[in-house]
Design a protein around this motif. Structure first.
Motif, short mmCIF file in Angstrom:
data_model
loop_
_atom_site.label_atom_id
_atom_site.label_comp_id
_atom_site.label_asym_id
_atom_site.label_seq_id
_atom_site.Cartn_x
_atom_site.Cartn_y
_atom_site.Cartn_z
N THR A 44 -33.79 -22.10 20.39
CA THR A 44 -34.14 -21.40 19.15
C THR A 44 -33.46 -22.05 17.85
O THR A 44 -33.94 -21.70 16.81
CB THR A 44 -33.59 -19.92 18.95
OG1 THR A 44 -32.49 -19.82 19.20
CG2 THR A 44 -34.53 -18.96 20.30
N THR A 80 -30.99 -26.25 12.48
CA THR A 80 -31.97 -25.19 11.84
C THR A 80 -32.68 -24.25 12.83
O THR A 80 -32.93 -24.86 14.01
CB THR A 80 -32.89 -26.00 11.11
OG1 THR A 80 -33.64 -26.96 11.91
CG2 THR A 80 -32.33 -26.92 9.92
N GLY A 81 -33.22 -23.35 12.48
CA GLY A 81 -34.03 -22.42 13.33
C GLY A 81 -35.12 -22.75 13.59
O GLY A 81 -36.15 -23.47 12.79
N GLN A 85 -36.84 -18.13 14.49
CA GLN A 85 -35.43 -18.29 14.00
C GLN A 85 -35.94 -19.15 12.79
O GLN A 85 -34.67 -19.80 12.15
CB GLN A 85 -34.32 -18.95 14.58
CG GLN A 85 -33.91 -17.64 15.87
CD GLN A 85 -32.81 -16.79 15.21
OE1 GLN A 85 -32.79 -16.73 13.97
NE2 GLN A 85 -32.50 -15.92 16.04
N SER A 88 -33.54 -20.00 9.53
CA SER A 88 -31.93 -19.63 9.89
C SER A 88 -31.36 -21.01 9.86
O SER A 88 -31.91 -22.18 10.12
CB SER A 88 -31.98 -18.95 11.15
OG SER A 88 -32.62 -17.71 11.12
N ARG A 89 -29.91 -20.81 9.93
CA ARG A 89 -28.90 -21.95 10.13
C ARG A 89 -27.83 -21.65 10.85
O ARG A 89 -27.45 -20.61 10.80
CB ARG A 89 -28.44 -22.41 8.54
CG ARG A 89 -29.43 -22.76 7.65
CD ARG A 89 -29.97 -24.31 7.72
NE ARG A 89 -30.85 -24.53 6.47
CZ ARG A 89 -31.15 -25.85 6.62
NH1 ARG A 89 -31.01 -26.70 7.44
NH2 ARG A 89 -31.94 -26.33 5.42
N VAL A 169 -23.83 -18.14 11.81
CA VAL A 169 -25.23 -18.24 11.87
C VAL A 169 -25.75 -17.37 10.62
O VAL A 169 -25.34 -16.29 10.40
CB VAL A 169 -25.42 -17.23 13.22
CG1 VAL A 169 -27.09 -17.17 13.43
CG2 VAL A 169 -25.06 -18.05 14.49
N THR A 171 -29.17 -15.99 8.78
CA THR A 171 -30.54 -15.65 8.91
C THR A 171 -31.17 -14.89 7.58
O THR A 171 -30.27 -14.36 6.80
CB THR A 171 -30.76 -14.78 9.98
OG1 THR A 171 -30.35 -13.61 9.73
CG2 THR A 171 -30.28 -15.33 11.39
N ASP A 172 -32.35 -14.81 7.66
CA ASP A 172 -32.98 -14.26 6.48
C ASP A 172 -32.68 -12.65 6.54
O ASP A 172 -32.50 -11.96 5.60
CB ASP A 172 -34.37 -14.31 6.28
CG ASP A 172 -35.23 -13.88 7.65
OD1 ASP A 172 -34.73 -13.41 8.54
OD2 ASP A 172 -36.71 -13.73 7.42
N GLU A 173 -32.21 -12.14 7.50
CA GLU A 173 -31.85 -10.81 7.74
C GLU A 173 -30.45 -10.41 7.48
O GLU A 173 -30.24 -9.56 6.71
CB GLU A 173 -31.99 -10.30 9.33
CG GLU A 173 -31.54 -8.95 9.75
CD GLU A 173 -31.67 -8.71 10.92
OE1 GLU A 173 -31.50 -7.49 11.54
OE2 GLU A 173 -31.91 -9.45 12.03
#
Length: 203
Positions: A44, A80-81, A85, A88-89, A169, A171-173
């Protein structure tokens, strides 16, 4: 989706954490090392930059003469996701060799985050148990300014006799969440996947 945090910001935060190793008596045998695979976390995350020869060299120099570390080698990878993902980084900053106290190693890596330039501890480090695993993982949430806005950098660390690493990690979340609401168990699970995929027997 777009990238939620610059890769450079995440790399700087994690590399600045440091890898001081203290405590314990005697050194274990070197049985494991770390590698930088093309993919992590079950495919991912895809490798975007292997920084072991640059940022990793700095980590080694900081630890080469420590009386509590033997034969240190560092690995640093920026990912990178992909797929779900996307955007995401993930950055992993690790050291392998022969260490005297895994517990102290984890503590010192996390304490080093307090001194990371441009980063503030928003959620202090704590143990984050993952069901089915006996590996101790400690996690925290840092915040870092980017484009004038505070962004979360959730990170976890593991350490054993031969390997240690911090894994961030973003993420946009989780990047704009209330730091106290960041799902650190999720980051811990990813960290254990990273450990499984990076750690390999010597010989």
């Amino acid at each position: 989706m777009v990238a939620v945090v610059g890769a450079g910001v995440l790399v700087v935060v994690l590399v600045m954490v440091g890898f001081a190793v203290f405590g314990g008596v005697g050194f274990p045998e070197a049985k494991y090392r770390l590698r930088v695979p093309a993919e992590l976390a079950g495919g991912t995350f895809e490798l975007s930059a292997d920084l072991s020869g640059t940022e990793g060299r700095r980590i080694v120099e900081e630890n080469r003469n420590r009386s509590h570390v033997r034969n240190p080698t560092a690995v640093v990878g920026s990912y990178t996701g992909a797929g779900e993902q996307d955007g995401s980084r993930l950055v992993v900053s690790g050291l392998y060799g022969r260490f005297r106290s895994p517990a102290e190693t984890r503590d010192d890596m996390l304490e080093g985050a307090d001194e990371a330039e441009g980063a503030t501890v928003a959620v202090p480090a704590r143990d984050v148990p993952v069901r089915g695993s006996q590996v101790t993982v400690e996690c925290m949430v840092l915040t870092s300014e980017q484009d004038g806005m505070p962004r979360n950098v959730p990170m976890c660390v593991w350490a054993d006799d031969n390997t240690s690493a911090s894994v961030g990690v973003v993420t946009d979340e989780n990047v704009y969440q209330d730091p106290d609401k960041v799902d650190l168990e999720k980051v811990a699970r990813i960290t254990l996947q990273v450990r499984e995929e990076m750690r390999e027997p010597i010989g």
